[in-house]
Design an enzyme around this catalytic site. Structure first.
Site, PDB file in Angstrom:
ATOM      1  N   ASP A  52      -9.956   4.996  -5.206  1.00 52.98           N
ATOM      2  CA  ASP A  52      -9.578   3.659  -4.650  1.00 52.98           C
ATOM      3  C   ASP A  52      -7.885   3.859  -4.561  1.00 52.98           C
ATOM      4  O   ASP A  52      -7.114   3.410  -5.431  1.00 52.98           O
ATOM      5  CB  ASP A  52      -9.775   2.786  -5.853  1.00 52.98           C
ATOM      6  CG  ASP A  52      -9.614   1.353  -5.249  1.00 52.98           C
ATOM      7  OD1 ASP A  52      -9.525   0.966  -4.094  1.00 52.98           O
ATOM      8  OD2 ASP A  52      -9.579   0.330  -6.138  1.00 52.98           O
ATOM      9  N   SER A  74      -7.293  -4.624  -5.708  1.00 54.30           N
ATOM     10  CA  SER A  74      -8.464  -4.006  -6.419  1.00 54.30           C
ATOM     11  C   SER A  74      -8.667  -5.180  -7.525  1.00 54.30           C
ATOM     12  O   SER A  74      -7.536  -5.487  -8.161  1.00 54.30           O
ATOM     13  CB  SER A  74      -7.983  -2.626  -6.899  1.00 54.30           C
ATOM     14  OG  SER A  74      -7.751  -1.699  -5.854  1.00 54.30           O
ATOM     15  N   CYS A 110      -7.065   5.722  -9.074  1.00 50.31           N
ATOM     16  CA  CYS A 110      -6.783   4.495  -8.425  1.00 50.31           C
ATOM     17  C   CYS A 110      -5.371   4.317  -8.164  1.00 50.31           C
ATOM     18  O   CYS A 110      -4.499   4.909  -9.317  1.00 50.31           O
ATOM     19  CB  CYS A 110      -7.295   3.235  -8.992  1.00 50.31           C
ATOM     20  SG  CYS A 110      -6.775   1.542  -7.996  1.00 50.31           S
TER      21      CYS A 110
HETATM   22  P1  FAD Z   1       4.239  -6.080   3.194  1.00 49.72           P
HETATM   23  O1  FAD Z   1       4.926  -7.084   3.668  1.00 49.72           O
HETATM   24  O2  FAD Z   1       2.834  -5.797   3.740  1.00 49.72           O
HETATM   25  O3  FAD Z   1       4.998  -4.572   3.235  1.00 49.72           O
HETATM   26  C1  FAD Z   1       4.568  -3.458   2.607  1.00 49.72           C
HETATM   27  C2  FAD Z   1       5.226  -2.145   3.059  1.00 49.72           C
HETATM   28  O4  FAD Z   1       5.195  -2.237   4.526  1.00 49.72           O
HETATM   29  C3  FAD Z   1       6.732  -1.958   2.521  1.00 49.72           C
HETATM   30  O5  FAD Z   1       6.798  -1.667   1.457  1.00 49.72           O
HETATM   31  C4  FAD Z   1       7.443  -1.336   3.723  1.00 49.72           C
HETATM   32  O6  FAD Z   1       7.034   0.073   3.099  1.00 49.72           O
HETATM   33  C5  FAD Z   1       6.555  -1.458   5.065  1.00 49.72           C
HETATM   34  N1  FAD Z   1       7.190  -2.656   5.736  1.00 49.72           N
HETATM   35  C6  FAD Z   1       6.830  -4.143   6.018  1.00 49.72           C
HETATM   36  N2  FAD Z   1       7.749  -4.722   6.828  1.00 49.72           N
HETATM   37  C7  FAD Z   1       8.596  -3.661   7.092  1.00 49.72           C
HETATM   38  C8  FAD Z   1       9.534  -3.619   8.094  1.00 49.72           C
HETATM   39  N3  FAD Z   1      10.184  -4.731   8.768  1.00 49.72           N
HETATM   40  N4  FAD Z   1      10.188  -2.497   8.353  1.00 49.72           N
HETATM   41  C9  FAD Z   1       9.871  -1.253   7.679  1.00 49.72           C
HETATM   42  N5  FAD Z   1       9.154  -1.329   6.816  1.00 49.72           N
HETATM   43  C10 FAD Z   1       8.282  -2.453   6.394  1.00 49.72           C
HETATM   44  N6  FAD Z   1      -1.400  -3.646  -4.276  1.00 49.72           N
HETATM   45  C11 FAD Z   1      -1.317  -3.742  -5.482  1.00 49.72           C
HETATM   46  O7  FAD Z   1      -0.008  -4.474  -6.110  1.00 49.72           O
HETATM   47  N7  FAD Z   1      -2.208  -3.990  -6.615  1.00 49.72           N
HETATM   48  C12 FAD Z   1      -3.369  -3.794  -6.302  1.00 49.72           C
HETATM   49  O8  FAD Z   1      -4.496  -3.849  -7.205  1.00 49.72           O
HETATM   50  C13 FAD Z   1      -3.693  -3.244  -4.805  1.00 49.72           C
HETATM   51  N8  FAD Z   1      -4.684  -2.915  -4.500  1.00 49.72           N
HETATM   52  C14 FAD Z   1      -5.087  -2.339  -3.201  1.00 49.72           C
HETATM   53  C15 FAD Z   1      -6.258  -1.937  -3.001  1.00 49.72           C
HETATM   54  C16 FAD Z   1      -6.564  -1.562  -1.544  1.00 49.72           C
HETATM   55  C17 FAD Z   1      -8.004  -1.093  -0.993  1.00 49.72           C
HETATM   56  C18 FAD Z   1      -5.629  -1.637  -0.547  1.00 49.72           C
HETATM   57  C19 FAD Z   1      -5.571  -1.069   0.919  1.00 49.72           C
HETATM   58  C20 FAD Z   1      -4.169  -1.919  -0.938  1.00 49.72           C
HETATM   59  C21 FAD Z   1      -3.959  -2.543  -2.460  1.00 49.72           C
HETATM   60  N9  FAD Z   1      -2.704  -3.069  -2.685  1.00 49.72           N
HETATM   61  C22 FAD Z   1      -2.585  -3.280  -3.788  1.00 49.72           C
HETATM   62  C23 FAD Z   1      -1.377  -2.941  -1.734  1.00 49.72           C
HETATM   63  C24 FAD Z   1      -1.517  -4.507  -1.117  1.00 49.72           C
HETATM   64  O9  FAD Z   1      -2.687  -4.585  -0.504  1.00 49.72           O
HETATM   65  C25 FAD Z   1      -0.206  -4.626  -0.383  1.00 49.72           C
HETATM   66  O10 FAD Z   1      -0.295  -3.475   0.642  1.00 49.72           O
HETATM   67  C26 FAD Z   1       0.873  -4.692  -1.146  1.00 49.72           C
HETATM   68  O11 FAD Z   1       0.905  -5.646  -2.115  1.00 49.72           O
HETATM   69  C27 FAD Z   1       1.951  -4.936  -0.214  1.00 49.72           C
HETATM   70  O12 FAD Z   1       2.030  -6.255   0.401  1.00 49.72           O
HETATM   71  P2  FAD Z   1       2.955  -7.077   1.056  1.00 49.72           P
HETATM   72  O13 FAD Z   1       2.693  -8.005   1.773  1.00 49.72           O
HETATM   73  O14 FAD Z   1       3.854  -7.768  -0.282  1.00 49.72           O
HETATM   74  O15 FAD Z   1       4.174  -6.252   1.715  1.00 49.72           O
END
Ligand code: FAD
Length: 694
Positions: A692, A454, A647
């Site tokens: 959101d 966001s 949000c």
């Molecule tokens: P990822 O690698 O995608 O992991 C995320 C989660 O998936 C983990 O915590 C775990 O629960 C699961 N996971 C991943 N790998 C494994 C595995 N091997 N085994 C089991 N479980 C697993 N985030 C913010 O910080 N700020 C924002 O403003 C924000 N806005 C958003 C707005 C929208 C519309 C959406 C959809 C999401 C938003 N997010 C926001 C969340 C963000 O998009 C990400 O999902 C978040 O930052 C995590 O991403 P990552 O790639 O670091 O983690």
């Protein structure tokens, strides 16, 4: 003076170079790469020159089963491919997977009744179709749908159509699985026949994968009975062929080293920038909002001034991450590909309807680093598929057991958040799995997905600089030596560390290839695109607003308040602006505290920041408690048509807030809870209540 041989050589090289420059290398460029993948000529060339008639396409390619997907984050697409694969290997169906956005649907009425269409449909946000399903959904929902043979609703124009349906949803949202429900209803309304139940997977309960697995068995039985299919022993058949390109090296200009498409390979990125084509954006600045032990939250300002990108306050930015180097190394090691990592290969679809999900020729290293979601949870079905390629019989048996026993699988692997390489390492005790065809990974793993954030700035204040507020995903897991780390947020953390020359970047952070393919991301760049949202301030700045955003849920509200503060400075009449913010402790994770004080100076009494610190008192205090305490005032503001925004965490917080809001309305208007619920529903429909959440 006489020219000696060296001079002549130098001159010839210069001459050749000049010719090359002026002809852009076309003089000796190969005519056409016979392996080139036309889908990647540019960002969305896969639409050009192809038929949009799926019935014709099926006819041409000898298919009797088409599996459409409406996918936003790749899961629905993955399920569609898995169904296609299984349909073929177990039942001999001639399957093809199809992106809904690639076809027209007016000829749904011409699919012969001995063929079958699957619809695998994710619901996005507030009951919306995914971006690639919008046209399909609008078509089916149209007031006067016109099918190619002219039938109206009464004549059951889709009587020929037999279909299978599965939806991906999240029960924490108001419109749970509304896409599959609506489409199922509409297809039935037009006379189509569903085979089996319309399945529903629930991401909110964390049971998506298991819901899918439980749905598909009875569905296959019903479909087999309907089509007279006979089940056979499933044999793995690769969908993609890998051709080693001996004439090419990673230095060859036509080799993709992680560039997302041909435009990126050939030069500077050009717009339009979208989910097929990111902009390589400079990060203007990045810093830590807080750091408590292993919990970091970072702020980035991403400069979009060099692009055609634009945003309005409340939109989302998509970040295209790179996998961490140590996980890339782990994957290549356990699959026996380390020595071949820089081998140039072309990946070719072995059947005409399959799409290679990344551009080639490329290298194993680039595919694993930039294109496959190697960090994600592993599906049980994929574990079953891989059993056949185990290094020995014992490992094979263990994989088969893991694949078929849900509880055992959870206990042994899922609970430790193992990714695919870690799971393989764990099961084989480090022994290499070099018999797995690489095609299985392309089929079985998702495409590496952009992550959405966001936008936490106001487009009025900084139109060309997009702020991101992200909490870094990192958690200790029982039974594991190292923490689990999220892909995109640790990539952003590593970028922040590099930009600031942090003295102690984490070893994990150091392993990212931050300079990108051919150093194209060097100087701190990140690939992004922007997704417009409906999460918007009222057009009239004088309207009061109530915002609830604990933790990173505060992100868009920093933008909202930043915008209203600017409007106030510009002498515009700004309505009451209340923000409910929550975190653990004032001294630990209270982000933007000083900034909000600045906004307060501009907005005066118009702005109020209400805080809830959950770990300062023995009784935990959350935003919903604060909201409740202010019932009278909130009720009053809502009566004045204040906009209400939530949000952040979809699973718990947004629900609780919804409940409290209903109570407030019931009390302040003296109506029943049921009536209050209806009022809240109407507020949502009228955009007076906006969420959101993620
Ligand atoms: P990822 O690698 O995608 O992991 C995320 C989660 O998936 C983990 O915590 C775990 O629960 C699961 N996971 C991943 N790998 C494994 C595995 N091997 N085994 C089991 N479980 C697993 N985030 C913010 O910080 N700020 C924002 O403003 C924000 N806005 C958003 C707005 C929208 C519309 C959406 C959809 C999401 C938003 N997010 C926001 C969340 C963000 O998009 C990400 O999902 C978040 O930052 C995590 O991403 P990552 O790639 O670091 O983690």
């Amino acid at each position: 003076a006489e020219l000696d041989t060296l001079d002549i050589l130098v001159l010839s090289v210069i001459l050749l170079g000049t010719v090359a420059y002026f002809t852009k290398g076309t003089l000796w460029a190969k005519q056409k790469d016979p392996y080139a993948n036309p889908a990647y000529l540019n960002g969305n060339a896969n639409r050009v020159g192809r038929t949009r008639n799926f019935v014709e396409k099926m006819e041409e390619s000898g298919k009797n089963c088409i599996i459409f997907y409406g996918s936003q984050t790749g899961t629905a697409e993955d399920y569609a491919s898995r169904l296609a694969k299984e349909g073929k290997s177990r039942f001999g169906l001639e399957t093809m997977v199809a992106d809904l956005e690639d076809y027209d649907f007016d000829n749904l009425d011409t699919l012969p009744s001995d063929k079958i269409a699957f619809f695998v449909l994710a619901t996005y946000g507030e009951g919306e179709p995914t971006d690639n399903a919008v046209e399909f959904y609008e078509f089916l929902n149209g007031e006067d749908v016109a099918f190619s043979q002219g039938g109206g609703a009464e004549d059951a124009p889709l009587d020929n159509l037999h279909y299978v349906a599965f939806g991906l949803g999240n029960n924490t949202y108001e419109h749970y699985n509304s896409m599959v429900r609506d489409v199922d209803r509409l297809l039935t309304k037009y006379g189509a026949h569903r085979i089996g139940n319309a399945g529903e997977g629930d991401d909110g309960a964390g049971t998506m994968e298991e819901d899918f697995l439980a749905w598909k068995e009875p569905m296959w039985a019903a479909l087999a009975a309907h089509m007279g299919l006979e089940e056979r022993e499933a044999v793995y058949e690769p969908v993609f062929g890998i051709v080693e390109r001996e004439g090419l090296t990673p230095e060859s200009p036509e080799v993709y080293l992680g560039e997302p498409n041909k435009m990126h390979l050939e030069g500077a990125s050009k717009g339009p920038f979208n989910a097929h084509n990111p902009y390589i954006a400079p990060i203007a600045q990045s810093y830590e909002l807080f750091k408590v032990k292993d919990r970091n939250c970072i702020h980035l300002d991403i400069d979009i001034s060099g692009s055609t990108l634009s945003y309005t306050t409340g939109d989302h930015i998509a970040i295209w991450p790179t996998n961490p180097g140590d996980e890339v190394d782990r994957f290549l090691r356990i699959t026996g590909l380390t020595d071949k990592r820089h081998q140039v290969i072309t990946v070719k679809a072995l059947e005409p309807t399959a799409k290679v999900p990344f551009p080639t020729p490329t290298t194993f290293d680039a595919i694993v680093r930039y294109h496959l979601e190697i960090g994600a949870p592993v599906s049980r079905q994929f574990v079953s598929t891989l059993a056949a390629f185990a290094p020995n019989e014992e490992i094979k048996n263990e994989m088969t057991r893991l694949g078929s026993d849900k509880d055992y699988f959870h206990e042994k692997t899922a609970s430790q958040l193992l990714n695919i390489a870690r799971l393989l390492e764990h099961v084989s005790n480090g022994e290499t799995w070099d018999k797995i065809p690489f095609s299985a990974f392309i089929e079985g793993l998702n495409k590496l997905q952009p992550r959405y954030y966001s936008i936490s700035s106001s487009s009025l204040v900084q139109p060309k600089k997009v702020s991101v507020t992200a909490v870094v995903e990192s958690s200790m897991v029982m039974g594991r030596k190292d923490p689990f780390r999220g892909v995109a947020t640790n990539y952003l953390l590593a970028l922040k560390q590099k930009q600031n020359g942090d003295p102690d970047p984490s070893p994990f952070g150091l392993t990212y290839e931050l300079h990108g393919p051919r150093n194209k991301y060097d100087g701190i760049h990140v690939p992004v695109h922007i997704r417009h949202s409906n999460f918007k301030l009222p057009s009239d700045p004088a309207k009061p607003i109530i915002m609830v955003g604990p933790g990173t849920g505060v992100a868009p509200f920093r933008g909202f308040v930043q915008e209203r503060a600017q409007q106030a400075r510009d002498g515009i009449n700004v309505g009451r602006t209340i923000l409910f913010f929550g975190c653990r402790k004032r001294t630990e994770d209270f982000m933007y505290e000083q900034e909000f004080e600045e906004y307060k100076k501009a907005l005066g009494d118009k702005f109020e920041l209400v805080t809830a610190f959950s770990r300062e008192t023995s009784q935990k205090v959350y935003v919903q408690h604060r909201l409740k305490e202010r019932s009278a005032e909130i009720g009053e503001l809502l009566a004045q048509k204040a906009f209400f925004y939530v949000c952040g965490d979809a699973a718990n917080m947004a629900r609780e807030v919804n409940t409290v809001l209903t109570q407030i309305i019931a009390e302040s208007r003296g109506v029943s809870e049921a009536k209050a619920e209806e009022i809240v529903k109407n507020m949502r429909a009228a955009n007076q209540y906006q969420e959101d959440v993620w």
